[in-house]
Scaffold this motif. Sequence first.
Motif, PDB file in Angstrom:
ATOM      1  N   TYR A 195       0.964  -1.243   0.084  1.00 30.10           N
ATOM      2  CA  TYR A 195       0.097  -0.283  -0.255  1.00 30.10           C
ATOM      3  C   TYR A 195       1.159   1.616   0.244  1.00 30.10           C
ATOM      4  CZ  TYR A 195      -3.511   2.802   1.888  1.00 30.10           C
ATOM      5  OH  TYR A 195      -3.813   4.849   1.956  1.00 30.10           O
ATOM      6  N   ILE A 196       0.686   2.207  -0.942  1.00 30.76           N
ATOM      7  CA  ILE A 196       1.972   3.473  -1.621  1.00 30.76           C
ATOM      8  C   ILE A 196      -0.006   5.016  -0.976  1.00 30.76           C
ATOM      9  CG2 ILE A 196       2.594   4.588  -2.521  1.00 30.76           C
ATOM     10  CD1 ILE A 196       3.463   2.162  -3.684  1.00 30.76           C
ATOM     11  N   LYS A 197       0.722   5.712   0.153  1.00 33.49           N
ATOM     12  CA  LYS A 197       0.326   6.725   0.621  1.00 33.49           C
ATOM     13  C   LYS A 197       1.000   8.363  -0.057  1.00 33.49           C
ATOM     14  CE  LYS A 197      -3.700   9.435   2.162  1.00 33.49           C
ATOM     15  NZ  LYS A 197      -3.504  10.553   1.906  1.00 33.49           N
ATOM     16  N   ALA A 198       0.640   9.156  -0.552  1.00 33.67           N
ATOM     17  CA  ALA A 198       1.824   9.786  -0.666  1.00 33.67           C
ATOM     18  C   ALA A 198       0.934  11.017   0.469  1.00 33.67           C
ATOM     19  CB  ALA A 198       1.568  10.407  -2.217  1.00 33.67           C
ATOM     20  N   GLY A 199       1.976  12.317   0.887  1.00 33.12           N
ATOM     21  CA  GLY A 199       1.462  12.749   1.773  1.00 33.12           C
ATOM     22  C   GLY A 199       0.296  14.209   1.586  1.00 33.12           C
ATOM     23  N   ASP A 200      -0.851  14.168   2.229  1.00 33.07           N
ATOM     24  CA  ASP A 200      -2.106  15.054   1.802  1.00 33.07           C
ATOM     25  C   ASP A 200      -0.691  16.539   1.961  1.00 33.07           C
ATOM     26  OD1 ASP A 200      -3.021  13.292   2.381  1.00 33.07           O
ATOM     27  OD2 ASP A 200      -3.887  13.838   4.342  1.00 33.07           O
ATOM     28  N   GLY A 201      -1.828  16.822   1.571  1.00 30.72           N
ATOM     29  CA  GLY A 201      -1.493  18.946   1.591  1.00 30.72           C
ATOM     30  C   GLY A 201      -1.571  19.470   2.736  1.00 30.72           C
ATOM     31  N   GLY A 202      -1.015  20.451   3.485  1.00 33.20           N
ATOM     32  CA  GLY A 202      -1.454  21.592   4.494  1.00 33.20           C
ATOM     33  C   GLY A 202      -2.500  22.095   3.941  1.00 33.20           C
ATOM     34  N   ASN A 203      -3.074  22.736   5.111  1.00 31.75           N
ATOM     35  CA  ASN A 203      -4.226  23.338   5.106  1.00 31.75           C
ATOM     36  C   ASN A 203      -4.256  24.723   4.957  1.00 31.75           C
ATOM     37  OD1 ASN A 203      -5.834  21.477   5.371  1.00 31.75           O
ATOM     38  ND2 ASN A 203      -6.150  21.504   7.360  1.00 31.75           N
ATOM     39  N   GLY A 204      -4.948  25.805   3.876  1.00 26.58           N
ATOM     40  CA  GLY A 204      -4.409  27.263   3.929  1.00 26.58           C
ATOM     41  C   GLY A 204      -4.912  27.753   5.439  1.00 26.58           C
ATOM     42  N   ALA A 205      -4.622  28.846   5.924  1.00 28.61           N
ATOM     43  CA  ALA A 205      -4.436  28.939   7.294  1.00 28.61           C
ATOM     44  C   ALA A 205      -5.144  30.799   7.079  1.00 28.61           C
ATOM     45  CB  ALA A 205      -3.074  29.853   7.904  1.00 28.61           C
ATOM     46  N   VAL A 206      -6.283  30.801   7.691  1.00 25.61           N
ATOM     47  CA  VAL A 206      -7.389  32.151   7.952  1.00 25.61           C
ATOM     48  C   VAL A 206      -6.430  32.727   9.662  1.00 25.61           C
ATOM     49  CG1 VAL A 206      -9.626  32.916   8.607  1.00 25.61           C
ATOM     50  CG2 VAL A 206      -9.529  30.850   7.639  1.00 25.61           C
ATOM     51  N   SER A 207      -6.522  33.838   8.621  1.00 19.12           N
ATOM     52  CA  SER A 207      -4.997  34.923   9.603  1.00 19.12           C
ATOM     53  C   SER A 207      -5.885  36.431   9.086  1.00 19.12           C
ATOM     54  CB  SER A 207      -4.255  34.605   9.759  1.00 19.12           C
ATOM     55  OG  SER A 207      -3.410  35.654  10.524  1.00 19.12           O
ATOM     56  N   PHE A 208      -5.384  37.377  10.028  1.00 20.02           N
ATOM     57  CA  PHE A 208      -5.778  38.497   8.931  1.00 20.02           C
ATOM     58  C   PHE A 208      -4.409  39.493  10.295  1.00 20.02           C
ATOM     59  CE2 PHE A 208      -9.890  37.047   9.107  1.00 20.02           C
ATOM     60  CZ  PHE A 208     -10.094  37.126   7.741  1.00 20.02           C
ATOM     61  N   HIS A 209      -4.045  40.569   9.505  1.00 25.23           N
ATOM     62  CA  HIS A 209      -2.218  41.155   9.832  1.00 25.23           C
ATOM     63  C   HIS A 209      -3.074  41.735  10.640  1.00 25.23           C
ATOM     64  CE1 HIS A 209       0.372  43.444   9.782  1.00 25.23           C
ATOM     65  NE2 HIS A 209       0.196  44.564   9.289  1.00 25.23           N
ATOM     66  N   ARG A 210      -2.167  42.126  12.174  1.00 27.37           N
ATOM     67  CA  ARG A 210      -2.429  42.435  13.105  1.00 27.37           C
ATOM     68  C   ARG A 210      -1.203  43.175  13.700  1.00 27.37           C
ATOM     69  NH1 ARG A 210      -6.801  42.316  12.235  1.00 27.37           N
ATOM     70  NH2 ARG A 210      -8.622  41.547  12.682  1.00 27.37           N
ATOM     71  N   GLU A 211      -1.131  44.452  13.563  1.00 27.52           N
ATOM     72  CA  GLU A 211      -0.197  45.379  14.308  1.00 27.52           C
ATOM     73  C   GLU A 211      -0.686  46.703  15.727  1.00 27.52           C
ATOM     74  OE1 GLU A 211       3.914  47.539  11.927  1.00 27.52           O
ATOM     75  OE2 GLU A 211       2.183  46.389  10.436  1.00 27.52           O
ATOM     76  N   LYS A 212       0.732  47.064  15.464  1.00 27.69           N
ATOM     77  CA  LYS A 212       0.100  48.541  16.507  1.00 27.69           C
ATOM     78  C   LYS A 212      -0.539  49.368  15.522  1.00 27.69           C
ATOM     79  CE  LYS A 212       1.830  50.953  21.159  1.00 27.69           C
ATOM     80  NZ  LYS A 212       2.588  51.076  21.917  1.00 27.69           N
ATOM     81  N   TYR A 213      -1.455  50.011  16.361  1.00 24.40           N
ATOM     82  CA  TYR A 213      -2.034  51.127  15.661  1.00 24.40           C
ATOM     83  C   TYR A 213      -2.804  50.724  14.174  1.00 24.40           C
ATOM     84  CZ  TYR A 213       1.294  53.575  18.482  1.00 24.40           C
ATOM     85  OH  TYR A 213       1.787  53.992  19.674  1.00 24.40           O
ATOM     86  N   ILE A 214      -3.374  49.241  13.670  1.00 26.32           N
ATOM     87  CA  ILE A 214      -4.353  48.620  12.586  1.00 26.32           C
ATOM     88  C   ILE A 214      -4.659  48.242  13.568  1.00 26.32           C
ATOM     89  CG2 ILE A 214      -3.759  47.420  10.675  1.00 26.32           C
ATOM     90  CD1 ILE A 214      -0.796  48.447  10.722  1.00 26.32           C
ATOM     91  N   SER A 215      -6.024  48.361  13.285  1.00 23.10           N
ATOM     92  CA  SER A 215      -7.045  47.365  13.882  1.00 23.10           C
ATOM     93  C   SER A 215      -7.843  46.671  13.259  1.00 23.10           C
ATOM     94  CB  SER A 215      -7.961  48.803  14.914  1.00 23.10           C
ATOM     95  OG  SER A 215      -8.712  49.432  13.386  1.00 23.10           O
ATOM     96  N   LYS A 216      -7.414  46.904  11.348  1.00 21.85           N
ATOM     97  CA  LYS A 216      -8.364  46.166  10.143  1.00 21.85           C
ATOM     98  C   LYS A 216      -6.959  45.997   9.275  1.00 21.85           C
ATOM     99  CE  LYS A 216     -12.949  47.306  12.111  1.00 21.85           C
ATOM    100  NZ  LYS A 216     -14.281  48.278  11.565  1.00 21.85           N
TER     101      LYS A 216
END
Length: 424
Positions: free
Chosen positions: A9-30
């Motif tokens: 039995y041969i199984k190649a690796g699964d692809g990793g999941n994409g991330a849900v993320s938003f840029h967070r930085e001081k003085y940048i709220s959105k």
Amino acid sequence: MFIDSARIYIKAGDGGNGAVSFHREKYISKGGPDGGDGGKGGDVVFVVDEGLRTLQDFRYRTRYKAENGQNGGGSNCSGKSGEDLIIRVPPGTLVRDEQTGRILADLVKPGQRTVIARGGKGGAGNQHFATPTRQVPNFAKPGEPGQEIWAILELKLLADVGLIGFPNVGKSTILSMVTAARPKIANYHFTTIDPNLGVVNIDAENGFVMADIPGIIEGAHQGVGLGHEFLKHIERTKLLIHVVDISGSEGRDPVQDFEVINDELKKYNPVLYERPQIIAANKMDVTGAEENLEKFRKAVEPLGYKIFPVSAASNTGLKELVYYAAQKVKELPDTILVSDEENEVVYTAVEEEPFKVRKENDVFVVEGSWVMKLVRSTNFDNYESLQYFQRAIRKKGIVDALESMGINEGDTVKMYDLEFEYFR
């Protein structure tokens, strides 16, 4: 023990999941979306190792899986790709897909590498789904699954010349006399259970590998007497030496034996039947051999076969036989079981139906690789992702297909783990 086939039995690796993320930085709220992509899954790669001689290792380990890709992260960080899994096999290994029977690879040359199962692509992070009207995408794509198969490995010997003939006609003795091989020899049928290899050295520049193929009997093409296991080992040979007991010492007819063996070859593989043959009329030292040889010549020589009278027991006539075989081997092209063009066809992805619809009792079941990927990539808790799913199945024609099968409002539709009620 000579191990010449295995199921793994041969199984190649699964692809990793994409991330849900938003840029967070001081003085940048959105800040905008910055979810990274998932890494690619590792491939399963077969590599020819000239130091291996059997498929013995695959008896004890039958499952092989490459590494999965890592999930994506924030700040546009992509996940690491999974490591490829390297599987080493001996020269002469043929790899088949058990389900379809297709040849996936013919591994012959030392160092030859072939990808048998490809790793899944990594999922796209939410940064890829931002648009002027959708500035806060709360979804990303999961990684695709890696390919998986049950594979049949077959070891077909890399010999230039194959000795064929009925059991107990002297093939093992010939091999022992012209090479350094020391096969077990005794006076009973099927002495040779495993193929034996030996190197015939003519001079510094000329030589060839000879294989003593276990005795073929009538019905071998149907598997009688381990026929399939024996016959497959001569598929790579350039030249066949057909050994005949010309003395008829066991009450056999040499002409009939010759015809039976060739008939078995033709039924098993017509290409193999067309392979060049020369004949070793063995046991010339036995009383009655000369008379039988004349009858044999009259029946066989008009068919274009070259006959060499030999006696393996007394080492008579073998020098002329191997010198002629060496010359023929130099003239004949290499035997290739699967050409590069055929390999290209095998590894080209086949366009399959994107979906199939069937009815199980009162449930409409929608299946297919495209459907599975769509379901896996949809975040049904997110309104925008759900809208994308609805547009996709309508555009693909799934809605039309369901309606053509008579679906009504309120009927249940099942797509793998997803079940929902149908409404227009």
